[in-house]
Design a protein around this motif. Structure first.
Motif, PDB file in Angstrom:
ATOM      1  N   VAL A 118     -13.902   7.537 -10.303  1.00 46.10           N
ATOM      2  CA  VAL A 118     -13.368   7.228  -8.973  1.00 46.10           C
ATOM      3  C   VAL A 118     -13.063   8.540  -8.264  1.00 46.10           C
ATOM      4  O   VAL A 118     -12.890   9.585  -8.895  1.00 46.10           O
ATOM      5  CB  VAL A 118     -12.104   6.350  -9.066  1.00 46.10           C
ATOM      6  N   THR A 119     -12.997   8.471  -6.940  1.00 48.62           N
ATOM      7  CA  THR A 119     -12.660   9.660  -6.157  1.00 48.62           C
ATOM      8  C   THR A 119     -11.230  10.088  -6.442  1.00 48.62           C
ATOM      9  O   THR A 119     -10.317   9.271  -6.457  1.00 48.62           O
ATOM     10  CB  THR A 119     -12.814   9.373  -4.652  1.00 48.62           C
ATOM     11  N   GLU A 120     -11.027  11.371  -6.696  1.00 45.01           N
ATOM     12  CA  GLU A 120      -9.685  11.887  -6.969  1.00 45.01           C
ATOM     13  C   GLU A 120      -8.946  12.118  -5.652  1.00 45.01           C
ATOM     14  O   GLU A 120      -9.399  12.859  -4.786  1.00 45.01           O
ATOM     15  CB  GLU A 120      -9.768  13.191  -7.757  1.00 45.01           C
ATOM     16  N   CYS A 121      -7.781  11.486  -5.489  1.00 42.49           N
ATOM     17  CA  CYS A 121      -6.994  11.589  -4.264  1.00 42.49           C
ATOM     18  C   CYS A 121      -6.041  12.771  -4.356  1.00 42.49           C
ATOM     19  O   CYS A 121      -5.434  13.015  -5.405  1.00 42.49           O
ATOM     20  CB  CYS A 121      -6.206  10.303  -4.027  1.00 42.49           C
ATOM     21  N   GLY A 122      -5.917  13.499  -3.269  1.00 43.99           N
ATOM     22  CA  GLY A 122      -5.032  14.654  -3.226  1.00 43.99           C
ATOM     23  C   GLY A 122      -3.654  14.300  -2.693  1.00 43.99           C
ATOM     24  O   GLY A 122      -3.291  13.126  -2.538  1.00 43.99           O
ATOM     25  N   GLU A 123      -2.854  15.322  -2.397  1.00 50.84           N
ATOM     26  CA  GLU A 123      -1.529  15.118  -1.839  1.00 50.84           C
ATOM     27  C   GLU A 123      -1.643  14.524  -0.433  1.00 50.84           C
ATOM     28  O   GLU A 123      -2.558  14.837   0.320  1.00 50.84           O
ATOM     29  CB  GLU A 123      -0.770  16.442  -1.785  1.00 50.84           C
ATOM     30  N   CYS A 133      -9.839   6.688  -1.362  1.00 51.53           N
ATOM     31  CA  CYS A 133      -8.491   7.150  -1.037  1.00 51.53           C
ATOM     32  C   CYS A 133      -8.139   6.782   0.397  1.00 51.53           C
ATOM     33  O   CYS A 133      -9.011   6.612   1.244  1.00 51.53           O
ATOM     34  CB  CYS A 133      -8.382   8.670  -1.215  1.00 51.53           C
ATOM     35  N   ARG A 134      -6.833   6.689   0.673  1.00 51.40           N
ATOM     36  CA  ARG A 134      -6.338   6.467   2.031  1.00 51.40           C
ATOM     37  C   ARG A 134      -5.075   7.306   2.232  1.00 51.40           C
ATOM     38  O   ARG A 134      -4.361   7.610   1.274  1.00 51.40           O
ATOM     39  CB  ARG A 134      -6.018   4.995   2.264  1.00 51.40           C
ATOM     40  N   LYS A 135      -4.816   7.680   3.482  1.00 47.62           N
ATOM     41  CA  LYS A 135      -3.656   8.518   3.799  1.00 47.62           C
ATOM     42  C   LYS A 135      -2.361   7.703   3.661  1.00 47.62           C
ATOM     43  O   LYS A 135      -2.350   6.496   3.858  1.00 47.62           O
ATOM     44  CB  LYS A 135      -3.775   9.074   5.215  1.00 47.62           C
ATOM     45  N   CYS A 136      -1.283   8.403   3.332  1.00 44.60           N
ATOM     46  CA  CYS A 136       0.027   7.744   3.234  1.00 44.60           C
ATOM     47  C   CYS A 136       0.438   7.238   4.609  1.00 44.60           C
ATOM     48  O   CYS A 136       0.272   7.931   5.623  1.00 44.60           O
ATOM     49  CB  CYS A 136       1.075   8.724   2.712  1.00 44.60           C
ATOM     50  N   SER A 137       0.964   6.039   4.672  1.00 40.95           N
ATOM     51  CA  SER A 137       1.393   5.451   5.933  1.00 40.95           C
ATOM     52  C   SER A 137       2.695   6.098   6.412  1.00 40.95           C
ATOM     53  O   SER A 137       3.367   6.814   5.661  1.00 40.95           O
ATOM     54  CB  SER A 137       1.589   3.940   5.761  1.00 40.95           C
ATOM     55  N   GLN A 138       3.067   5.843   7.669  1.00 35.56           N
ATOM     56  CA  GLN A 138       4.290   6.387   8.249  1.00 35.56           C
ATOM     57  C   GLN A 138       5.508   5.950   7.428  1.00 35.56           C
ATOM     58  O   GLN A 138       5.658   4.787   7.107  1.00 35.56           O
ATOM     59  CB  GLN A 138       4.443   5.914   9.697  1.00 35.56           C
ATOM     60  N   GLY A 139       6.357   6.921   7.102  1.00 36.36           N
ATOM     61  CA  GLY A 139       7.547   6.621   6.316  1.00 36.36           C
ATOM     62  C   GLY A 139       7.352   6.793   4.826  1.00 36.36           C
ATOM     63  O   GLY A 139       8.275   6.550   4.053  1.00 36.36           O
ATOM     64  N   GLU A 144       1.902  14.617  -5.149  1.00 40.94           N
ATOM     65  CA  GLU A 144       1.198  14.765  -6.418  1.00 40.94           C
ATOM     66  C   GLU A 144      -0.278  14.401  -6.227  1.00 40.94           C
ATOM     67  O   GLU A 144      -0.659  13.794  -5.227  1.00 40.94           O
ATOM     68  CB  GLU A 144       1.823  13.881  -7.486  1.00 40.94           C
ATOM     69  N   VAL A 145      -1.071  14.767  -7.214  1.00 38.80           N
ATOM     70  CA  VAL A 145      -2.506  14.477  -7.170  1.00 38.80           C
ATOM     71  C   VAL A 145      -2.763  13.098  -7.766  1.00 38.80           C
ATOM     72  O   VAL A 145      -2.272  12.770  -8.852  1.00 38.80           O
ATOM     73  CB  VAL A 145      -3.311  15.550  -7.934  1.00 38.80           C
ATOM     74  N   HIS A 146      -3.498  12.283  -7.052  1.00 37.65           N
ATOM     75  CA  HIS A 146      -3.929  10.959  -7.484  1.00 37.65           C
ATOM     76  C   HIS A 146      -2.752  10.100  -7.974  1.00 37.65           C
ATOM     77  O   HIS A 146      -2.691   9.676  -9.135  1.00 37.65           O
ATOM     78  CB  HIS A 146      -4.976  11.060  -8.593  1.00 37.65           C
ATOM     79  N   SER A 147      -1.821   9.855  -7.069  1.00 43.45           N
ATOM     80  CA  SER A 147      -0.705   8.956  -7.364  1.00 43.45           C
ATOM     81  C   SER A 147      -0.379   8.167  -6.106  1.00 43.45           C
ATOM     82  O   SER A 147      -0.886   8.472  -5.018  1.00 43.45           O
ATOM     83  CB  SER A 147       0.521   9.739  -7.846  1.00 43.45           C
ATOM     84  N   MET A 148       0.466   7.155  -6.244  1.00 42.27           N
ATOM     85  CA  MET A 148       0.790   6.289  -5.125  1.00 42.27           C
ATOM     86  C   MET A 148       1.842   6.934  -4.213  1.00 42.27           C
ATOM     87  O   MET A 148       2.688   7.713  -4.672  1.00 42.27           O
ATOM     88  CB  MET A 148       1.311   4.945  -5.642  1.00 42.27           C
ATOM     89  N   CYS A 149       1.776   6.602  -2.928  1.00 42.15           N
ATOM     90  CA  CYS A 149       2.737   7.126  -1.956  1.00 42.15           C
ATOM     91  C   CYS A 149       4.114   6.492  -2.183  1.00 42.15           C
ATOM     92  O   CYS A 149       4.221   5.334  -2.593  1.00 42.15           O
ATOM     93  CB  CYS A 149       2.263   6.850  -0.527  1.00 42.15           C
ATOM     94  N   LYS A 150       5.167   7.275  -1.900  1.00 42.44           N
ATOM     95  CA  LYS A 150       6.543   6.822  -2.063  1.00 42.44           C
ATOM     96  C   LYS A 150       7.266   6.881  -0.719  1.00 42.44           C
ATOM     97  O   LYS A 150       6.895   7.662   0.157  1.00 42.44           O
ATOM     98  CB  LYS A 150       7.265   7.704  -3.084  1.00 42.44           C
ATOM     99  N   LYS A 151       8.316   6.079  -0.548  1.00 42.13           N
ATOM    100  CA  LYS A 151       9.068   6.032   0.707  1.00 42.13           C
ATOM    101  C   LYS A 151       9.990   7.243   0.830  1.00 42.13           C
ATOM    102  O   LYS A 151      10.482   7.771  -0.154  1.00 42.13           O
ATOM    103  CB  LYS A 151       9.902   4.753   0.783  1.00 42.13           C
ATOM    104  N   TRP A 152      10.219   7.672   2.100  1.00 38.50           N
ATOM    105  CA  TRP A 152      11.169   8.742   2.357  1.00 38.50           C
ATOM    106  C   TRP A 152      12.572   8.308   1.933  1.00 38.50           C
ATOM    107  O   TRP A 152      12.929   7.135   2.032  1.00 38.50           O
ATOM    108  CB  TRP A 152      11.206   9.089   3.842  1.00 38.50           C
ATOM    109  N   ARG A 153      13.375   9.256   1.477  1.00 41.34           N
ATOM    110  CA  ARG A 153      14.767   8.941   1.141  1.00 41.34           C
ATOM    111  C   ARG A 153      15.555   8.647   2.411  1.00 41.34           C
ATOM    112  O   ARG A 153      15.274   9.180   3.484  1.00 41.34           O
ATOM    113  CB  ARG A 153      15.407  10.096   0.372  1.00 41.34           C
ATOM    114  N   LYS A 154      16.551   7.777   2.293  1.00 37.54           N
ATOM    115  CA  LYS A 154      17.369   7.368   3.437  1.00 37.54           C
ATOM    116  C   LYS A 154      18.790   7.906   3.378  1.00 37.54           C
ATOM    117  O   LYS A 154      19.537   7.784   4.353  1.00 37.54           O
ATOM    118  CB  LYS A 154      17.400   5.838   3.531  1.00 37.54           C
ATOM    119  N   SER A 155      19.207   8.460   2.253  1.00 37.52           N
ATOM    120  CA  SER A 155      20.554   8.984   2.129  1.00 37.52           C
ATOM    121  C   SER A 155      20.560  10.134   1.139  1.00 37.52           C
ATOM    122  O   SER A 155      19.583  10.368   0.427  1.00 37.52           O
ATOM    123  CB  SER A 155      21.522   7.890   1.672  1.00 37.52           C
ATOM    124  N   CYS A 156      21.690  10.861   1.123  1.00 39.06           N
ATOM    125  CA  CYS A 156      21.854  12.008   0.245  1.00 39.06           C
ATOM    126  C   CYS A 156      23.165  11.874  -0.530  1.00 39.06           C
ATOM    127  O   CYS A 156      24.046  11.108  -0.142  1.00 39.06           O
ATOM    128  CB  CYS A 156      21.869  13.305   1.059  1.00 39.06           C
TER     129      CYS A 156
END
Length: 282
Positions: A118-123, A133-139, A144-156
């Motif tokens: 399969v095509t190797e997906c980049g950051e 591969c597809r680009k990470c959606s807004q938010g 990392e290389v070839h991994s699923m997108c994660k949501k932005w943090r909402k608090s600290c």
């Protein structure tokens, strides 16, 4: 006669045993049953011909070329895998193991056996079910290389502020609050809020600028007041006073922060005194 029979038996065996990549043929583990030998396990790369017989070497036979087996009691051999497309051969096939394939640069194995690539997906992107591969959606983001997108943090955590700098490649940032800024009620940030701490450098610079502006305004106001005082004094002094005396009076009164009438004796008394002095001199 016995010699001829022996030769015929050898030729028969050669014809029955196919070409093999290994000379280690036949049954590896067997048991005796009545007067026959029954094979429990063929030697590696051999398939089972018949379970029981007179000779354990004839119970198993090696796999044919371009085929293999990994099961010791299988009656059939499997066809060797061919590496195609973006694949390349890491290890060729033999009678006891299948071909090992790898994937060219820009691709990666699609499963544990690496039966496809399969095509190797980049950051900033993630893999899809269509092996692309597809680009990470807004938010969301992926660093990392070839991994699923994660949501932005909402608090600290406590004593940190959230800095909204997230994009497809990185998450929002958490920055520690400055010790001095936490003392200022305006800079206190509650957990989960997004605010920015005011830098002490900018605060000091602003105060200094405000002080300079106040000084400039005071000087301009003083100069304007002095000019107005000079104008009024010139108008109020009688014409009989000489030009030299007139200028002296103007300079003295203009440099004073009091109203001309508040000076000792008032302007009229000063003029009268000067007039008397002029008459005495004459």
């Amino acid at each position: 006669m016995l010699a001829v029979q022996g030769l015929c038996f050898i030729l028969l065996m050669v014809g029955l045993v196919p070409y093999s990549e290994s000379t280690d043929t036949g049954c590896d583990v067997w048991t005796l049953s009545d007067q026959d030998v029954c094979c429990n396990k063929c030697k590696p790369g051999n398939r089972l011909v018949t379970r029981c017989g007179k000779d354990p070497q004839l119970l198993c036979t090696p796999c044919e070329p371009k085929s293999y087996t990994t099961h010791p009691n299988s009656y059939f051999c499997l066809k060797c895998t061919q590496c195609i497309g973006p694949q390349f051969t890491l290890k060729p096939c033999n009678i006891s193991s299948d071909t090992e394939c790898g994937c060219k640069k820009g691709y990666r194995c699609g499963n544990k056996e690496c039966s496809f690539c399969v095509t190797e997906c980049g950051e900033g992107e993630e893999p899809t079910d269509q092996r692309s591969c597809r680009k990470c959606s807004q938010g969301t983001f992926n660093d990392e290389v070839h991994s699923m997108c994660k949501k932005w943090r909402k608090s600290c955590p406590e004593e940190h502020i959230l800095v909204p700098k997230g994009n497809a490649f990185k998450d929002h940032e958490c920055r520690s609050l400055d010790v001095e800024s936490t003392k200022d009620p305006l800079n206190v940030v509650k957990k989960g809020e997004t605010k920015f701490a005011i830098s002490p450098v900018w605060t000091a610079g602003g105060m200094a600028g405000l002080g300079v502006l106040c000084i400039i305004i005071s000087v301009v106001a003083c100069v304007q007041a002095q000019n107005k005082t000079k104008k009024n004094l010139k108008t109020d002094i009688p014409e009989e006073v000489s030009e030299f005396s007139r200028n002296m009076i103007v300079e003295q009164e203009a440099c004073s922060f009091h109203h001309p009438e508040q000076e000792q004796g008032g302007s009229s008394e000063s003029i009268s005194t000067q007039d008397s002095e002029s008459k005495l001199i004459v």
